[in-house]
Write a protein that holds these residues in place. Structure first.
Motif, PDB file in Angstrom:
ATOM      1  N   ASP A 111       5.087 -46.537  34.414  1.00 35.26           N
ATOM      2  CA  ASP A 111       5.697 -45.310  33.923  1.00 35.26           C
ATOM      3  C   ASP A 111       7.198 -45.362  34.188  1.00 35.26           C
ATOM      4  N   GLU A 112       7.953 -45.559  33.143  1.00 36.67           N
ATOM      5  CA  GLU A 112       9.414 -45.640  33.245  1.00 36.67           C
ATOM      6  C   GLU A 112       9.899 -46.555  34.375  1.00 36.67           C
ATOM      7  N   PRO A 113       9.606 -47.833  34.273  1.00 39.46           N
ATOM      8  CA  PRO A 113      10.010 -48.743  35.353  1.00 39.46           C
ATOM      9  C   PRO A 113      11.514 -48.943  35.443  1.00 39.46           C
ATOM     10  N   THR A 114      12.265 -48.467  34.460  1.00 38.68           N
ATOM     11  CA  THR A 114      13.718 -48.699  34.497  1.00 38.68           C
ATOM     12  C   THR A 114      14.523 -47.450  34.810  1.00 38.68           C
ATOM     13  N   SER A 115      13.833 -46.325  35.091  1.00 36.59           N
ATOM     14  CA  SER A 115      14.612 -45.111  35.319  1.00 36.59           C
ATOM     15  C   SER A 115      15.412 -45.245  36.607  1.00 36.59           C
ATOM     16  N   PHE A 116      16.586 -44.684  36.630  1.00 36.09           N
ATOM     17  CA  PHE A 116      17.520 -44.702  37.756  1.00 36.09           C
ATOM     18  C   PHE A 116      18.104 -46.074  38.054  1.00 36.09           C
ATOM     19  N   LEU A 117      17.909 -47.031  37.162  1.00 32.44           N
ATOM     20  CA  LEU A 117      18.510 -48.343  37.386  1.00 32.44           C
ATOM     21  C   LEU A 117      19.731 -48.494  36.481  1.00 32.44           C
TER      22      LEU A 117
ATOM     23  N   LEU B 179      -1.106 -50.107  38.295  1.00 40.07           N
ATOM     24  CA  LEU B 179      -0.294 -48.981  37.841  1.00 40.07           C
ATOM     25  C   LEU B 179       0.944 -48.833  38.712  1.00 40.07           C
ATOM     26  N   LEU B 180       2.077 -48.676  38.075  1.00 37.57           N
ATOM     27  CA  LEU B 180       3.292 -48.300  38.808  1.00 37.57           C
ATOM     28  C   LEU B 180       3.711 -46.914  38.340  1.00 37.57           C
ATOM     29  N   PRO B 181       3.497 -45.889  39.170  1.00 33.48           N
ATOM     30  CA  PRO B 181       3.863 -44.535  38.748  1.00 33.48           C
ATOM     31  C   PRO B 181       5.380 -44.348  38.725  1.00 33.48           C
ATOM     32  N   GLN B 182       5.795 -43.162  38.289  1.00 34.04           N
ATOM     33  CA  GLN B 182       7.217 -42.955  38.031  1.00 34.04           C
ATOM     34  C   GLN B 182       8.065 -42.897  39.299  1.00 34.04           C
ATOM     35  N   HIS B 183       7.600 -42.163  40.301  1.00 30.86           N
ATOM     36  CA  HIS B 183       8.382 -42.072  41.530  1.00 30.86           C
ATOM     37  C   HIS B 183       7.517 -42.489  42.705  1.00 30.86           C
ATOM     38  N   PRO B 184       7.285 -43.775  42.857  1.00 31.16           N
ATOM     39  CA  PRO B 184       6.389 -44.197  43.943  1.00 31.16           C
ATOM     40  C   PRO B 184       7.034 -43.947  45.309  1.00 31.16           C
TER      41      PRO B 184
ATOM     42  N   VAL C 137       5.950 -46.771  29.656  1.00 32.34           N
ATOM     43  CA  VAL C 137       6.735 -45.700  29.066  1.00 32.34           C
ATOM     44  C   VAL C 137       8.191 -46.076  29.269  1.00 32.34           C
ATOM     45  N   LEU C 138       8.986 -46.010  28.220  1.00 31.98           N
ATOM     46  CA  LEU C 138      10.418 -46.259  28.356  1.00 31.98           C
ATOM     47  C   LEU C 138      11.180 -45.130  27.693  1.00 31.98           C
ATOM     48  N   HIS C 139      12.304 -44.771  28.316  1.00 30.94           N
ATOM     49  CA  HIS C 139      13.148 -43.731  27.738  1.00 30.94           C
ATOM     50  C   HIS C 139      14.110 -44.310  26.710  1.00 30.94           C
ATOM     51  N   ASP C 140      14.578 -45.522  27.005  1.00 28.18           N
ATOM     52  CA  ASP C 140      15.623 -46.105  26.185  1.00 28.18           C
ATOM     53  C   ASP C 140      15.023 -46.769  24.946  1.00 28.18           C
TER      54      ASP C 140
ATOM     55  N   GLN D 266      12.742 -51.566  42.969  1.00 21.92           N
ATOM     56  CA  GLN D 266      11.893 -51.546  41.784  1.00 21.92           C
ATOM     57  C   GLN D 266      11.150 -52.879  41.642  1.00 21.92           C
ATOM     58  N   ARG D 267      11.853 -53.985  41.937  1.00 24.37           N
ATOM     59  CA  ARG D 267      11.189 -55.292  41.890  1.00 24.37           C
ATOM     60  C   ARG D 267      10.077 -55.378  42.918  1.00 24.37           C
ATOM     61  N   ALA D 268      10.308 -54.758  44.088  1.00 22.33           N
ATOM     62  CA  ALA D 268       9.268 -54.781  45.130  1.00 22.33           C
ATOM     63  C   ALA D 268       8.016 -54.052  44.649  1.00 22.33           C
ATOM     64  N   TRP D 269       8.229 -52.919  43.962  1.00 29.81           N
ATOM     65  CA  TRP D 269       7.071 -52.191  43.429  1.00 29.81           C
ATOM     66  C   TRP D 269       6.343 -53.031  42.392  1.00 29.81           C
ATOM     67  N   ILE D 270       7.117 -53.706  41.562  1.00 26.53           N
ATOM     68  CA  ILE D 270       6.482 -54.536  40.544  1.00 26.53           C
ATOM     69  C   ILE D 270       5.750 -55.702  41.219  1.00 26.53           C
ATOM     70  N   ALA D 271       6.361 -56.246  42.288  1.00 28.42           N
ATOM     71  CA  ALA D 271       5.702 -57.316  43.020  1.00 28.42           C
ATOM     72  C   ALA D 271       4.354 -56.864  43.565  1.00 28.42           C
ATOM     73  N   MET D 272       4.304 -55.618  44.002  1.00 26.14           N
ATOM     74  CA  MET D 272       3.039 -55.079  44.508  1.00 26.14           C
ATOM     75  C   MET D 272       1.981 -55.082  43.400  1.00 26.14           C
ATOM     76  N   ALA D 273       2.391 -54.668  42.207  1.00 23.93           N
ATOM     77  CA  ALA D 273       1.462 -54.681  41.069  1.00 23.93           C
ATOM     78  C   ALA D 273       1.093 -56.110  40.691  1.00 23.93           C
ATOM     79  N   VAL D 274       2.053 -57.046  40.833  1.00 22.68           N
ATOM     80  CA  VAL D 274       1.771 -58.450  40.510  1.00 22.68           C
ATOM     81  C   VAL D 274       0.759 -59.015  41.502  1.00 22.68           C
ATOM     82  N   ALA D 275       0.922 -58.659  42.788  1.00 24.81           N
ATOM     83  CA  ALA D 275      -0.007 -59.144  43.819  1.00 24.81           C
ATOM     84  C   ALA D 275      -1.416 -58.613  43.578  1.00 24.81           C
TER      85      ALA D 275
END
Lengths: 304, 342
Positions: A164-170, A81-86, A196-199, A146-155
């Motif tokens: 949860d909104e992995p693209t917000s603020f990018l 899980l990658l939450p919205q504001h880790p 979840v995506l906003h766009d 954001q990539r680092a957070w995703i890397a954590m989930a990949v590991a």
């Protein structure tokens, strides 16, 4: 096939009900995207799917068992899980952050096995962060972080990933970068991705399966072409729009407009509605180039 | 791998952060220098050769001073400082707040209230032998109470900090009441305790505290991974399969035990628990093994040097170490903060 599903889920915070008796099955090895207006319950649903929220009624089923009846470490080996504001610990390096994802595979005795190290290096490589691995997470740019957070989930090496909104603020470049990365994880490793995506347009481009929510209920679900129509967008977002074909991805592309929008040489539905108060002639004609032109759309419209 | 080193023996494995190793080494050297200067200086100052002679002949006059008076007191100070520093580091991790310290959770105020209560109500009958036990019990009860009050289907760092501040205020009021309502001689000894002192430390004190700290260090080794994880937000922690409340409870308990042990023998000297981890974080940015070792070493050095100042600067008076921890530590801490802002 489905590994993750919701049965008659009723969710809420304190005394407020967010959704009632919602059922949902998420297709395996596909990218599913939850869409909807702010406050429609899409993040709440994702939290419940990730066992962050205990349902008032109903269950979230993971591999045939209630997710809340399974040991949390076992769940964490199946679902990341990658939450919205880790929040990252102060001063932590990228490699350390990514290695936190190995937690469910570690024990009191073995806290940094060769397999842990291999998976972390692999995750860093996939997210193109090997060169930044020794850097402090605080010093990264938004996209790198954001990539680092995703890397954590990949590991974490799980077949299912919830985001949860992995693209917000990018910015646009980094939004694309993150979504391309997730898509490659899905295509190459067969990971089931739920986000979840906003766009709406990005959702249409990258989703295999879209789940549209309004007021805590599922309005429609299925392939983007089937779900995203003008009526539905109006229903979900209370927004007028036109749907055309994305010239690049051939998915639906939603062009929203409000009473203030003016389209030069556009069609009857667009032009003449409201005053052109906000836009200069120049920006209107630019907008026209991107949206209203019949040459680009070449007559192909899903709706409208 | 420059930043994370693997330590693997059979099925046992740990990730060791050792960078920058030379700073850790430098602090080790500083620790040894502090130790030797603390041994050499005092009412009877000793030169290097005289100190060596004294260390080699424990039964000589200077040998007795060094072995029976100075060394246990120095080691007691070092253990107290190290334990408080580790406790502070842990709490700053768990609370995700750089201002957290053993004070924040009510450790000091709980220990103080219990110690002053003991001194003014019970010491006349049973002497001061049970003072450490009373202080440690007070510290643990206070933390337990803070934890219980902050609990509502689990705890959050913010609620713990706020409850700690609230309870501390209450306990400080109780301590003040006890102080003003008890006899003057009691008030005086209570004040020395409240300032924090390792005066009169002997080998049996050192042995008992050392056993306690050793047990806590073993627990720390087992919980290291969780101590790092405590810095991530709860949602993420749940996502990687951490039982957040169990982890937070275990780490808080460990921090409370360490601080409880330290205040039991060192008195209310807990400011060390705030500044030592801060300093360590400036010297070792990456959280992990090196930062923890650095915190412990700096905590030990601070209390050792503060005690040295206390017993040498105003001879023949022997002032409590806590005074100098605050008098030197506080301006230094402020300077650090000011420089950080720039």
């Amino acid at each position: 096939m489905t590994r993750l599903s919701a049965n008659d889920l009723t969710l809420g915070y304190q005394r407020q009900v967010i959704m009632r008796e919602l059922s949902l099955a998420l297709p395996e090895s596909r990218i599913s995207v939850l869409i909807g207006a702010n406050g429609c319950g899409k993040s709440t649903l994702l939290k419940a799917l990730a066992r962050l929220l205990t349902p008032w009624q109903g269950q979230v089923m993971l591999d045939g068992d209630d997710i809340h009846h399974q040991p949390t470490r076992r769940v964490a080996r199946t679902l990341s899980l990658l939450p919205q504001h880790p929040v990252a610990p102060e001063g932590i390096t990228v490699r350390q952050l990514v290695s936190l994802g190995r937690h469910p595979h570690q024990s009191w005795l073995a806290q940094w096995s060769e397999e842990d190290e291999r998976q972390v290096e692999l995750a860093l490589m996939r997210t193109d962060l090997t060169a930044q691995a020794h850097r402090s997470v605080d010093t990264l740019s938004g996209g790198q972080r954001q990539r680092a957070w995703i890397a954590m989930a990949v590991a974490q090496d799980t077949p299912l990933m919830l985001l949860d909104e992995p693209t917000s603020f990018l910015d646009l470049t980094h939004q694309m970068e993150v979504l391309e990365l997730l898509k490659s994880l899905n295509r190459e490793s067969g990971k089931t991705i739920v986000m979840v995506l906003h766009d709406l347009n990005l959702a249409c481009r990258y989703a295999d399966h879209i789940v549209a929510l309004r007021d805590g209920a599922i309005v429609a679900q299925g392939a983007p072409q089937a779900v995203v129509t003008r009526e539905r967008v109006k229903d979900i977002f209370q927004l007028e729009c036109r749907i055309i074909e994305d010239p690049f991805f051939h998915t639906p592309l939603c062009i929203p407009f409000g009473p203030g929008s003016r389209s030069v040489g556009g069609e009857s539905g667009l032009s003449g509605q409201g005053a052109p108060s906000m836009q200069t002639t120049e920006s209107s004609s630019q907008q026209n180039m991107h949206t209203g032109s019949k040459h680009v759309t070449a007559g192909w419209e899903i709706d409208g | 791998m420059a930043d994370v080193r693997a330590l693997r023996i059979g099925g046992f494995s740990r990730a060791i952060v050792w960078r920058p190793w030379w700073r850790v080494l430098a602090v080790g050297v500083a620790l040894l220098l502090s130790l030797s200067s603390c041994l050499a200086l005092g009412k009877v100052p000793l030169g290097p050769t005289a100190l060596w002679h004294a260390l080699c002949t424990p039964s000589s006059d200077t040998g007795l001073i060094v072995w029976q008076l100075r060394l246990p007191r120095i080691l007691l100070g070092a253990l107290v400082g190290g334990a408080l520093a580790l406790s502070g580091w842990l709490l700053q991790q768990v609370m995700r707040n750089p201002l957290a310290s053993p004070d924040t959770l009510g450790v000091t105020s709980g220990a103080s209230a219990a110690a002053v209560g003991y001194l003014s109500l019970l010491a006349a009958d049973s002497g001061s032998a049970w003072l450490p036990l009373a202080a440690a019990a007070g510290a643990l009860v206070a933390v337990g109470l803070v934890y219980r009050l902050a609990w509502h289907r689990g705890t959050t760092p913010l609620r713990l900090v706020l409850m700690g501040i609230g309870l501390s205020a209450l306990l400080t009021a109780a301590t003040t009441y006890l102080l003003v309502s008890s006899a003057f001689s009691t008030t005086l000894s209570a004040y020395v305790w409240l300032t924090g002192s390792v005066y009169g430390g002997n080998w049996s004190d050192v042995a008992r505290l050392a056993v306690g700290v050793a047990v806590a260090l073993v627990a720390m080794g087992a919980l290291m991974r969780h101590a790092l994880l405590a810095g991530v937000d709860d949602a993420l922690a749940v996502g990687i399969g951490v039982r957040v409340q169990v982890m937070r409870g275990a780490l808080t308990l460990l921090a409370a035990v360490l601080a409880g042990l330290a205040v039991a023998w060192g008195g209310a000297i807990a400011f060390v628990g705030l500044i030592a981890p801060h300093l360590a974080k400036r010297l070792v940015r990456i959280p992990g093994t090196a930062q923890v070792v650095m915190s412990i070493a700096l905590g030990a050095i601070i209390v050792m040097l503060a005690d040295l100042a206390g017993r040498t600067l105003f001879l023949p008076r022997d002032l409590p170490a806590g005074l100098f921890v605050a008098a030197i530590g506080a301006p230094f801490f402020l300077m650090l903060l000011i420089r950080q802002v720039r």
